[in-house]
Design a protein around this motif. Structure first.
Motif, PDB file in Angstrom:
ATOM      1  N   THR A   8      -1.964 -18.360  28.732  1.00  0.00           N
ATOM      2  CA  THR A   8      -1.134 -17.637  27.758  1.00  0.00           C
ATOM      3  C   THR A   8      -0.504 -16.387  28.351  1.00  0.00           C
ATOM      4  OG1 THR A   8      -3.079 -16.425  26.968  1.00  0.00           O
ATOM      5  CG2 THR A   8      -2.497 -18.464  25.809  1.00  0.00           C
ATOM      6  N   SER A   9      -0.601 -16.217  29.655  1.00  0.00           N
ATOM      7  CA  SER A   9      -0.090 -14.987  30.275  1.00  0.00           C
ATOM      8  C   SER A   9       1.406 -15.018  30.560  1.00  0.00           C
ATOM      9  CB  SER A   9      -0.858 -14.691  31.560  1.00  0.00           C
ATOM     10  OG  SER A   9      -0.581 -15.686  32.522  1.00  0.00           O
ATOM     11  N   GLY A  10       2.036 -16.153  30.398  1.00  0.00           N
ATOM     12  CA  GLY A  10       3.480 -16.214  30.614  1.00  0.00           C
ATOM     13  C   GLY A  10       3.868 -17.187  31.705  1.00  0.00           C
ATOM     14  N   ARG A  11       5.152 -17.237  31.956  1.00  0.00           N
ATOM     15  CA  ARG A  11       5.708 -18.206  32.898  1.00  0.00           C
ATOM     16  C   ARG A  11       5.406 -17.863  34.351  1.00  0.00           C
ATOM     17  NH1 ARG A  11       7.897 -22.226  31.302  1.00  0.00           N
ATOM     18  NH2 ARG A  11       9.123 -22.679  33.158  1.00  0.00           N
ATOM     19  N   ASP A  12       5.118 -16.605  34.664  1.00  0.00           N
ATOM     20  CA  ASP A  12       4.870 -16.225  36.056  1.00  0.00           C
ATOM     21  C   ASP A  12       3.716 -17.019  36.653  1.00  0.00           C
ATOM     22  OD1 ASP A  12       6.911 -14.417  35.974  1.00  0.00           O
ATOM     23  OD2 ASP A  12       5.619 -12.683  35.631  1.00  0.00           O
ATOM     24  N   TRP A  13       2.621 -17.085  35.912  1.00  0.00           N
ATOM     25  CA  TRP A  13       1.453 -17.805  36.421  1.00  0.00           C
ATOM     26  C   TRP A  13       1.751 -19.296  36.544  1.00  0.00           C
ATOM     27  CZ3 TRP A  13      -2.573 -16.834  39.158  1.00  0.00           C
ATOM     28  CH2 TRP A  13      -3.557 -17.813  39.288  1.00  0.00           C
TER      29      TRP A  13
ATOM     30  N   MET B  36       1.740 -25.039  34.118  1.00  0.00           N
ATOM     31  CA  MET B  36       0.623 -24.525  34.876  1.00  0.00           C
ATOM     32  C   MET B  36      -0.118 -25.691  35.510  1.00  0.00           C
ATOM     33  SD  MET B  36      -2.580 -22.243  33.555  1.00  0.00           S
ATOM     34  CE  MET B  36      -3.407 -23.491  32.612  1.00  0.00           C
ATOM     35  N   ASN B  37      -0.464 -25.542  36.776  1.00  0.00           N
ATOM     36  CA  ASN B  37      -1.224 -26.574  37.464  1.00  0.00           C
ATOM     37  C   ASN B  37      -2.712 -26.300  37.280  1.00  0.00           C
ATOM     38  OD1 ASN B  37      -2.725 -27.731  39.856  1.00  0.00           O
ATOM     39  ND2 ASN B  37      -0.738 -28.720  40.050  1.00  0.00           N
ATOM     40  N   PHE B  38      -3.380 -27.202  36.599  1.00  0.00           N
ATOM     41  CA  PHE B  38      -4.784 -27.021  36.243  1.00  0.00           C
ATOM     42  C   PHE B  38      -5.677 -26.855  37.470  1.00  0.00           C
ATOM     43  CE2 PHE B  38      -8.957 -28.979  35.506  1.00  0.00           C
ATOM     44  CZ  PHE B  38      -9.447 -28.125  34.522  1.00  0.00           C
ATOM     45  N   GLN B  39      -5.519 -27.728  38.457  1.00  0.00           N
ATOM     46  CA  GLN B  39      -6.410 -27.711  39.610  1.00  0.00           C
ATOM     47  C   GLN B  39      -6.244 -26.441  40.448  1.00  0.00           C
ATOM     48  OE1 GLN B  39      -7.074 -31.415  41.703  1.00  0.00           O
ATOM     49  NE2 GLN B  39      -5.955 -32.485  40.087  1.00  0.00           N
ATOM     50  N   VAL B  40      -5.021 -25.993  40.637  1.00  0.00           N
ATOM     51  CA  VAL B  40      -4.794 -24.757  41.387  1.00  0.00           C
ATOM     52  C   VAL B  40      -5.374 -23.574  40.616  1.00  0.00           C
ATOM     53  CG1 VAL B  40      -3.025 -23.194  42.285  1.00  0.00           C
ATOM     54  CG2 VAL B  40      -2.755 -25.648  42.573  1.00  0.00           C
TER      55      VAL B  40
ATOM     56  N   THR C 187       1.561 -21.313  40.126  1.00  0.00           N
ATOM     57  CA  THR C 187       0.652 -22.430  40.399  1.00  0.00           C
ATOM     58  C   THR C 187       1.426 -23.691  40.766  1.00  0.00           C
ATOM     59  OG1 THR C 187       0.489 -22.960  38.046  1.00  0.00           O
ATOM     60  CG2 THR C 187      -1.232 -21.553  38.993  1.00  0.00           C
ATOM     61  N   ARG C 188       2.600 -23.883  40.166  1.00  0.00           N
ATOM     62  CA  ARG C 188       3.422 -25.041  40.542  1.00  0.00           C
ATOM     63  C   ARG C 188       3.865 -24.951  41.989  1.00  0.00           C
ATOM     64  NH1 ARG C 188       6.414 -24.232  35.670  1.00  0.00           N
ATOM     65  NH2 ARG C 188       5.238 -25.229  34.051  1.00  0.00           N
TER      66      ARG C 188
END
Length: 138
Positions: free
Chosen positions: A33-38, A1-5, A42-43
């Protein structure tokens, strides 16, 4: 997950683009914790703006116990989420590029006519067995 996005997306969802730290932390935990989709999303968005730094570029301001997005941030988000004007064509392999399996490695698939033939033969055998059983019973 990209923190800034993730921060940009969370703040953009709040009224006036302002959220206190407790709300930011809660939303961040939910998304993390919502899964790989998020994480994948964001990446991809971050890849469109590789030198993204939300604080030094003035996209987020720290004020009164929380963070607030700026007008510049909304423009960056629109740019990141914009779809390309012309989608890239999906390469389709030509007939020469496809690999044909050897018939010795993979048996040919049974044809539907073979299946129907076997089914007919099975019914005939059952019918004959029933007739023999009736003849023996009489």
């Amino acid at each position: 997950m990209n923190f800034q996005v993730t921060v940009l997306k969370i703040l953009a969802a709040y009224p006036d683009g302002f959220a206190v730290m407790e709300d930011l932390k809660r939303d961040m935990a939910i998304l993390a914790t919502s899964g790989r989709d998020w994480a994948d999303r964001t990446r991809l968005l971050a890849a469109r703006v590789p030198d993204l730094d939300i604080w030094s570029q003035g996209l987020v301001e720290r004020i009164s116990g929380g963070w607030k997005i700026t007008v510049k941030e909304r423009a960056v988000l629109e740019f990141m989420e914009a779809r390309p004007a012309a989608p890239e064509p999906i390469p389709v392999p030509s007939v020469e590029q496809t690999v044909v399996a050897s018939p010795t490695l993979v048996p040919p698939l049974r044809q539907p006519s073979d299946r129907a033939k076997r089914r007919r033969e099975r019914r005939e055998r059952r019918r004959e067995a029933r007739e023999r059983a009736r003849a023996n019973a009489s």
